[in-house]
Design a protein around this motif. Structure first.
Motif, mmCIF file in Angstrom:
data_model
loop_
_atom_site.group_PDB
_atom_site.id
_atom_site.type_symbol
_atom_site.label_atom_id
_atom_site.label_comp_id
_atom_site.label_asym_id
_atom_site.label_seq_id
_atom_site.Cartn_x
_atom_site.Cartn_y
_atom_site.Cartn_z
ATOM 1 N N SER A 259 0.818 -1.212 0.000
ATOM 2 C CA SER A 259 0.000 0.000 0.000
ATOM 3 C C SER A 259 0.852 1.262 0.000
ATOM 4 C CB SER A 259 -0.931 -0.011 1.212
ATOM 5 O OG SER A 259 -0.166 -0.057 2.411
ATOM 6 N N ALA A 260 2.109 1.150 0.428
ATOM 7 C CA ALA A 260 2.973 2.319 0.399
ATOM 8 C C ALA A 260 3.338 2.700 -1.037
ATOM 9 C CB ALA A 260 4.245 2.052 1.208
ATOM 10 N N LEU A 261 3.332 1.690 -1.949
ATOM 11 C CA LEU A 261 3.662 1.956 -3.353
ATOM 12 C C LEU A 261 2.422 2.335 -4.151
ATOM 13 C CD1 LEU A 261 6.134 -1.007 -3.979
ATOM 14 C CD2 LEU A 261 6.708 1.402 -3.636
ATOM 15 N N TYR A 262 1.330 1.589 -3.932
ATOM 16 C CA TYR A 262 0.094 1.819 -4.690
ATOM 17 C C TYR A 262 -1.057 1.899 -3.687
ATOM 18 C CZ TYR A 262 3.073 0.196 -8.465
ATOM 19 O OH TYR A 262 4.112 0.046 -9.346
ATOM 20 N N GLN A 263 -1.532 3.105 -3.423
ATOM 21 C CA GLN A 263 -2.593 3.267 -2.429
ATOM 22 C C GLN A 263 -3.956 2.860 -2.985
ATOM 23 O OE1 GLN A 263 -2.328 7.278 -1.018
ATOM 24 N NE2 GLN A 263 -0.356 6.947 0.008
ATOM 25 N N THR A 264 -4.117 2.935 -4.312
ATOM 26 C CA THR A 264 -5.374 2.534 -4.945
ATOM 27 C C THR A 264 -5.074 1.628 -6.132
ATOM 28 O OG1 THR A 264 -5.371 4.502 -6.364
ATOM 29 C CG2 THR A 264 -6.585 4.640 -4.272
ATOM 30 N N LEU A 265 -6.004 0.711 -6.419
ATOM 31 C CA LEU A 265 -5.930 -0.161 -7.587
ATOM 32 C C LEU A 265 -7.142 0.123 -8.455
ATOM 33 C CD1 LEU A 265 -4.883 -3.514 -5.883
ATOM 34 C CD2 LEU A 265 -3.396 -1.862 -7.044
ATOM 35 N N SER A 266 -6.980 0.090 -9.773
ATOM 36 C CA SER A 266 -8.079 0.432 -10.665
ATOM 37 C C SER A 266 -8.130 -0.518 -11.834
ATOM 38 C CB SER A 266 -7.929 1.873 -11.175
ATOM 39 O OG SER A 266 -6.684 2.027 -11.859
ATOM 40 N N LEU A 267 -9.346 -0.684 -12.394
ATOM 41 C CA LEU A 267 -9.576 -1.471 -13.593
ATOM 42 C C LEU A 267 -10.103 -0.552 -14.683
ATOM 43 C CD1 LEU A 267 -11.311 -4.674 -12.141
ATOM 44 C CD2 LEU A 267 -8.953 -4.442 -12.927
ATOM 45 N N GLY A 268 -9.528 -0.635 -15.859
ATOM 46 C CA GLY A 268 -9.966 0.222 -16.942
ATOM 47 C C GLY A 268 -9.108 0.031 -18.165
ATOM 48 N N VAL A 269 -9.072 1.015 -19.020
ATOM 49 C CA VAL A 269 -8.268 0.968 -20.239
ATOM 50 C C VAL A 269 -6.816 1.247 -19.872
ATOM 51 C CG1 VAL A 269 -7.932 1.967 -22.528
ATOM 52 C CG2 VAL A 269 -10.237 1.754 -21.577
ATOM 53 N N PRO A 270 -5.861 0.384 -20.325
ATOM 54 C CA PRO A 270 -4.448 0.652 -20.029
ATOM 55 C C PRO A 270 -4.025 2.028 -20.536
ATOM 56 C CG PRO A 270 -4.728 -1.569 -20.889
ATOM 57 C CD PRO A 270 -6.041 -0.885 -21.057
ATOM 58 N N ALA B 114 -10.026 4.921 -15.848
ATOM 59 C CA ALA B 114 -10.288 3.797 -14.954
ATOM 60 C C ALA B 114 -11.782 3.682 -14.693
ATOM 61 C CB ALA B 114 -9.540 3.992 -13.642
ATOM 62 N N PHE B 115 -12.312 2.474 -14.790
ATOM 63 C CA PHE B 115 -13.737 2.246 -14.560
ATOM 64 C C PHE B 115 -14.039 1.954 -13.093
ATOM 65 C CE2 PHE B 115 -13.266 0.593 -19.074
ATOM 66 C CZ PHE B 115 -13.643 1.807 -19.635
ATOM 67 N N PHE B 116 -13.171 1.175 -12.453
ATOM 68 C CA PHE B 116 -13.372 0.826 -11.044
ATOM 69 C C PHE B 116 -12.066 1.125 -10.296
ATOM 70 C CE2 PHE B 116 -15.994 -2.024 -13.586
ATOM 71 C CZ PHE B 116 -17.259 -1.759 -13.056
ATOM 72 N N THR B 117 -12.222 1.669 -9.107
ATOM 73 C CA THR B 117 -11.063 1.990 -8.263
ATOM 74 C C THR B 117 -11.267 1.378 -6.885
ATOM 75 O OG1 THR B 117 -10.731 4.075 -9.460
ATOM 76 C CG2 THR B 117 -9.644 3.855 -7.326
ATOM 77 N N PHE B 118 -10.221 0.746 -6.368
ATOM 78 C CA PHE B 118 -10.301 0.083 -5.068
ATOM 79 C C PHE B 118 -9.240 0.672 -4.150
ATOM 80 C CE2 PHE B 118 -11.263 -2.886 -8.479
ATOM 81 C CZ PHE B 118 -12.545 -3.300 -8.135
ATOM 82 N N ASP B 119 -9.605 0.744 -2.877
ATOM 83 C CA ASP B 119 -8.640 1.166 -1.863
ATOM 84 C C ASP B 119 -7.793 -0.052 -1.497
ATOM 85 O OD1 ASP B 119 -7.187 2.256 0.123
ATOM 86 O OD2 ASP B 119 -8.873 2.803 1.416
#
Length: 327
Positions: free
Chosen positions: A139-150, A154-159
């Motif tokens: 989580s220190a590197l990537y606080q959020t994860l997302s799904l969408g077009v590279p 982004a269509f969906f974002t997750f904590d």
């Protein structure tokens, strides 16, 4: 000087029957070859084993009464349940990942082959504890994860902090590591299938996917399954590392209770040791019967089960006792 033709030969001086010496030899008792070095080695091993068992029983430092107190405590059983859950999830996910990596490694695509090779090389080179700690601090590197077009919206974002629970980090870390080793097990099993089977399937005009699903993979399971069950024993022991990502499994619970009760550290370590011995013993029994099942058709006779070995040993011992009594 040879006899002239037509000379009569006397039958009174005929030689004794040729089988007389063999009958005399067969009547003699066969003495086994004496091996004094084997007896000396056996005696040394028995003495050392007796000393070890005597130390376990007589040394008060082990505190067997406290061992009996902790062995079935609910907190220990909760940790044992977490160990079983992590092992089950990681075994299934690791096997699925291993199959995909093995197929990528055997594919005709140079990109898939290269990516699979790099993944297996990297995960087999990095210690498991490093992988777990890296994921724990992901989580220190990537606080959020997302799904969408590279490189696009982004269509969906997750904590990430909500998704990365202690159980999720432990299962993902063990599965990533397990997939690298399972890939080599699966690849070795596929390569062990005789090339003639591939050629025969191709000669029949069967599609590649059908060849793999109905001809190659069932035969590869004979080599994959016993080796992967053996891999599970290492996975069970590896679960003890999830304690370092704040998941209280069997070993983590023993460590936590040891911090609370410093005088019971040794009994708690013995409790976790005995439980790991039980788990690995169960898997070893399963491995034996799995290997025995897949040995059908590959060997003329199946290896005997422990019960069959015991019966054969008792029968042999009775026969030897009767033979000694008859002599």
């Amino acid at each position: 000087m040879s006899e002239p033709p037509g000379t009569a030969v006397s039958l009174t001086e005929a030689p004794p029957p040729a089988d007389t010496p063999s009958k005399q030899l067969s009547a003699q008792r066969v003495l086994p070859l004496r091996r004094p070095s084997r007896w000396i080695a056996t005696a040394v091993v028995l003495v050392l084993a007796a000393q070890f068992i005597h130390g376990l029983i007589s040394n008060p430092f082990y505190q067997w009464d406290r061992f009996a107190y902790w062995f079935l405590r609910p907190t220990i059983l909760d940790g044992l349940l977490i160990t079983l859950e992590v092992t089950a999830y990681s075994a299934v996910l690791g096997l699925i990942g291993g199959i995909l990596l093995a197929l990528a490694r055997l594919s005709d695509s140079p990109v898939l082959r290269s990516v699979s090779w790099v993944y297996i090389w990297a995960l087999r080179s990095i210690p498991l504890i490093v992988v777990l700690l890296f994921l724990y601090n992901f989580s220190a590197l990537y606080q959020t994860l997302s799904l969408g077009v590279p490189f696009g919206p982004a269509f969906f974002t997750f904590d990430e902090s909500r998704l990365a629970t202690d159980m999720a980090v432990a299962v993902i870390g063990l599965s990533l590591n397990e997939a690298a080793y399972a890939a080599e097990v699966v690849r070795g099993g596929i390569l062990s299938v005789d090339q003639g089977q591939h050629e025969a399937a191709s000669a029949l005009g069967l599609p590649k996917r059908y060849q793999f699903r109905r001809i190659v993979f069932p035969q590869a399971l004979r080599s994959i399954t016993p080796n992967y069950v053996n891999q599970l024993i290492g996975l069970i022991k590896s679960t003890s590392l999830v304690f370092y990502v704040s998941l209280l499994d069997l070993f983590g619970t023993a460590q936590a209770m040891g911090s609370t009760y410093p005088g019971d550290i040794v009994p708690l370590l013995l409790v976790s040791t005995v439980w790991y011995l039980i788990l690995t013993s169960v898997v070893s029994v399963i491995q034996f019967y799995v290997e025995r099942y897949y040995a059908r058709g590959a060997t003329r006779t199946l290896p005997p089960t422990p019960l069959q070995k015991l019966r054969a040993g008792v029968t042999d011992l009775r026969a030897r006792i009767r033979k000694e009594a008859a002599v």
